[in-house]
Scaffold this active site. Structure first.
Site, PDB file in Angstrom:
ATOM      1  N   GLU A  93     -23.874 -69.119 -75.111  1.00  0.00           N
ATOM      2  CA  GLU A  93     -25.331 -69.154 -75.209  1.00  0.00           C
ATOM      3  C   GLU A  93     -25.866 -70.567 -75.362  1.00  0.00           C
ATOM      4  OE1 GLU A  93     -23.438 -67.015 -76.763  1.00  0.00           O
ATOM      5  OE2 GLU A  93     -24.087 -65.227 -75.696  1.00  0.00           O
ATOM      6  N   HIS A 163     -27.076 -55.689 -82.661  1.00  0.00           N
ATOM      7  CA  HIS A 163     -27.738 -55.327 -81.412  1.00  0.00           C
ATOM      8  C   HIS A 163     -29.157 -54.863 -81.686  1.00  0.00           C
ATOM      9  CE1 HIS A 163     -23.490 -55.149 -80.345  1.00  0.00           C
ATOM     10  NE2 HIS A 163     -23.849 -55.358 -79.112  1.00  0.00           N
TER      11      HIS A 163
END
Lengths: 358, 432
Positions: A93, A163
């Site tokens: 990322e 999540h």
């Protein structure tokens, strides 16, 4: 949801503006001509198709975007625009966002996808220290305005710790980037196109719960919705409710229930969290005298705190009750306890009544 | 597209490609003889031998399977790699892993467990091959595909299944679920939902073990840490940072790469500039080994050496296991992207079938004995499901526990009661 039509000037959609960036303050008629019923990920998919169509220097990249992405938001892009413009990155990322900043600095429109907002933290350094400060540090010689980072955020029912997070507050604290959160497919398409074409780096959070669940008539043409303009989606006179993203659905249900008890609620969708539309919220609070803010992120230090402080500064004498915040609990996002953690309709309803009866 | 990677060169030969340079690998990799100085970083470069050092380092592609193992291979009489007990133990562990994961899938589709569940079918040889060589005090750090690592490390199937169901009797009292298996008793430092997040944690754990031995002088502390992670993680910054730290400080850690060629839908070959992950070890000054991860015996041989190195204080090792997951990335993944021919190829190399064949062909066990083991495991798994079903769901007060060390700092109100019993709790504003 009821929408006020946004009437504004229509502009060309960016063809031929390769070297410059078109301003996002332009709006389009969001009428229902040629609109199709679609869900959130399809709307976002359409927006991305349009963005890549209208700007030959736009790129979409991220983890698994080639085959369509884990939420299908990028379906068809690789086939249509080629692997040179729509490509997978390795699982890094920090690298993805930094790479996006570099692309943007050289005049491209970089649309980076972070697979889940929970994974954005390795990129936090690049976003905060580089993207937000690039124009400032270089004295406007360079800027990474072409960077848009898209990330699905928020609870999904079974996501657990990693999540389901809502990290919008962290990014609102950084001067130099914009934070935008849509509430529905129609809003998402318009807002995403505005974000992509905005001359500032933007973090665009998409409520993942709504990817398939939210279905709406979305116009098929290229349209943009203005940033930093909040929208009053429900008129009322007793209390102002402020929220964004998936939480608005919950709040609207609470408003409907409160209506049965005779409480008239005004519901505002902030849409852009940073910079946020203080005027609209203030005008509404001046009308009602009460305000309640609701978001999924933990209450302490959440963006509701900023709204609360600003409203108190501006409307202190008008307020009839303390600013209420109905938010997630101050714990890591739980797995089994998710229904208990979330700011549910009942919690919002209780708070509405408590504020009105203060 | 995977053809370049699965050539015979890699799948059949677990040992180094240039065996001649294995000798005296110690002196060419470390800067100086191990002294009483604890941290290698404070040693000076030896300028005279630096060029020689650089050359020899670069020429080493794969190093460090020791001479001991090589001799074993070259013995004239074909000796077996395992005894009967070891063989049955390995078989049982792999069958437990497979049966458990299959049961997880069933339970998921019946709605008994929820969330994101990632199954380990096909990769059992890596978990069994490595973890069965560990002691209880050795630590294991895993990924989100951690059920079988937990089981191999010794966490009871009941505890793991309850955790998946979200019950109080789970190993983390139902807080974490599938991706967050922890066990203090068995030194399982966690499943990590985030890729690469566990590797620095493992590095820290390895440091502790070395510290205890060398600074606190607990001479018998030779605890080793294993860090498991996948091929996608090898492109992540945390991986490289930890390879550097571990080699620099010669930590007792083994980095085990479970290279199953796919990171959800991204093929390893299309995401990595040099797909040979084992080569990244020597770049940081540690041996890098590639092994066939579908063969538990080969994995075990390499693991013995790598863990032995760490125990002796010789430093870290990077082991790349070429393996494959038979199911999709998670139970929500339709698994449409992988070539069926590739799947079939690896299915033919099923580690459990391979071990079964080896045991029977070498007369280490009979069909009947293996069948008994399979039956026993079926019962264990069914018992685990029943236990999990009957276990209680955690009470609401558990939600606020363990945010901070002091429960009174958060979960318990000033009146001594848990905050969730406070009627104002429904407003969602949990004040501290």
């Amino acid at each position: 949801m009821a929408l006020r039509n946004i009437i504004g000037k229509r502009i060309g959609n960016g063809i031929g503006l390769v070297g410059r960036r078109s301003l996002s303050t332009a709006t389009c008629d969001v009428e229902n001509r040629n609109s199709k019923s679609m869900n959130l990920y399809s709307a976002i998919n359409q927006a991305l198709h349009l963005a890549l169509e209208t700007d030959p220097r736009a790129f979409v990249f991220g983890e698994d975007v080639s085959f369509g992405g884990v939420f299908r938001c990028t379906t068809g892009l690789a086939d249509r625009f080629g692997k040179a413009r729509v490509f997978n990155t390795p699982l890094c990322e920090q690298g993805i966002v930094g790479f996006g900043i570099g692309l943007a600095a050289m005049g491209n429109r970089a649309i980076a996808e972070i697979q889940f907002a929970d994974y954005i933290y390795p990129a936090f350094d690049q976003i905060v220290n580089e993207a937000a400060k690039f124009r400032y540090r270089s004295g406007n010689q360079f800027n990474c305005g072409g960077l848009t980072i898209r990330a699905p955020y928020g609870a999904v029912g079974h996501g657990g710790h990693y999540h389901s997070q809502s990290p919008e507050a962290f990014f609102c604290h950084v001067p130099g980037i914009k934070v935008v959160i849509p509430r529905s497919p129609r809003q998402a398409k318009g807002l995403l196109l505005s974000c992509i074409r905005d001359p500032n780096p933007v973090v665009f959070f998409e409520p993942k719960w709504l990817y398939r669940l939210a279905v709406e008539e979305v116009p098929e043409h290229d349209y943009m919705l203005p940033l930093s303009e909040a929208e009053v989606i429900r008129q009322g006179s007793d209390i102002t409710l402020v929220g964004w993203g998936a939480q608005l659905t919950i709040m609207e249900q609470a408003c409907i229930e409160a209506e049965k008890d005779g409480i008239s609620c005004e519901l505002i969708d902030l849409k852009t969290l940073m910079p946020w539309d203080k005027e609209t919220v203030e005008a509404s609070v001046r009308k009602t005298g009460r305000v309640l803010i609701s978001h999924e992120a933990p209450v302490t230090g959440g963006f509701g705190a900023e709204i609360s402080a600003s409203i108190v500064e501006r409307c202190f004498l008008r307020l009839e009750a303390p600013v209420a915040r109905v938010c997630g609990l101050d714990t890591p996002f739980p797995l089994v306890f998710e229904p208990f953690y979330m700011p549910s309709k009942n919690k919002v309803l209780d708070a509405i009544k408590a504020t009105v009866d203060y | 597209m995977a053809t370049a990677f699965s050539t015979a060169k890699f799948s059949t030969q677990p040992f180094p490609l240039n065996p001649t340079s294995t000798t005296s690998h110690d002196s060419s990799i470390v800067f100086a003889r191990p002294t009483s100085q604890f941290l290698g970083s404070t040693r000076k470069f030896r300028l005279t031998s630096s060029s020689k050092f650089n050359l020899s380092r670069r020429s080493k592609t794969v190093v460090a399977v020791s001479d001991v193992v090589k001799q074993k291979k070259s013995k004239s009489s074909p000796s077996l790699l395992i005894t009967k007990e070891e063989g049955l133990d390995l078989y049982e562990d792999m069958v437990l892993g497979r049966a458990f994961e299959d049961m997880c899938a069933q339970m998921y589709y019946r709605g008994k467990m929820f969330g994101f569940v990632h199954l380990y079918n096909g990769q059992e040889a890596v978990s069994t091959g490595f973890i069965k060589l560990l002691k209880q005090q050795d630590s294991v750090v895993s990924t989100y595909r951690d059920h079988v690592h937990a089981l191999s490390k010794g966490v009871p199937a009941r505890a793991v299944m309850s955790e998946l169901f979200g019950k109080t009797t789970g190993c983390c009292r139902g807080q974490g679920g599938s991706m967050h298996m922890f066990s203090r008793e068995h030194n399982l430092l966690g499943g990590f939902a985030f890729i690469g997040e566990g590797i620095p944690v493992a590095t820290g754990a390895a440091f502790t073990s070395k510290y205890k031995r060398e600074v606190l002088k607990e001479a018998d502390c030779d605890h080793v840490t294993l860090a498991f992670f996948g091929d996608g993680t090898c492109n992540n910054g945390q991986f490289f940072e930890c390879l550097n730290m571990a080699a620099l400080w010669k930590l007792p850690i083994v980095f085990v790469v479970e290279n199953n060629l796919w990171a959800i839908g991204m093929s390893h070959l299309r995401a990595t500039s040099d797909p040979h992950i084992y080569k990244k070890g020597p770049a940081f000054g540690m041996p890098g080994i590639h092994v066939d991860g579908m063969d538990v015996l080969k994995v075990r041989e390499v693991a013995k050496e790598a863990i032995g190195r760490a125990r002796r204080g010789e430093g870290p090792t990077l082991v790349e296991c070429e393996t494959y997951r038979f199911r999709g990335h998670s139970l929500a993944d339709p698994d449409e992207l992988r070539d069926p021919a590739e799947k079939a190829r690896y299915a033919a190399r099923d580690p459990i079938t391979a071990l079964k064949k080896y045991l029977i062909e070498n007369s280490l066990a009979s069909e009947a004995e293996l069948k008994t083991i399979e039956k026993k495991i079926d019962e264990v798994v069914e018992d685990a499901v029943e236990f999990a079903d009957e276990s209680p769901v955690p009470s609401r007060s558990q939600l606020l526990e363990n945010v901070f060390a002091d429960p009174k700092g958060f979960g318990i109100g000033p009146d001594g009661r848990y905050r969730c019993e406070d009627p104002k709790f429904t407003e969602g504003t949990a004040h501290v």
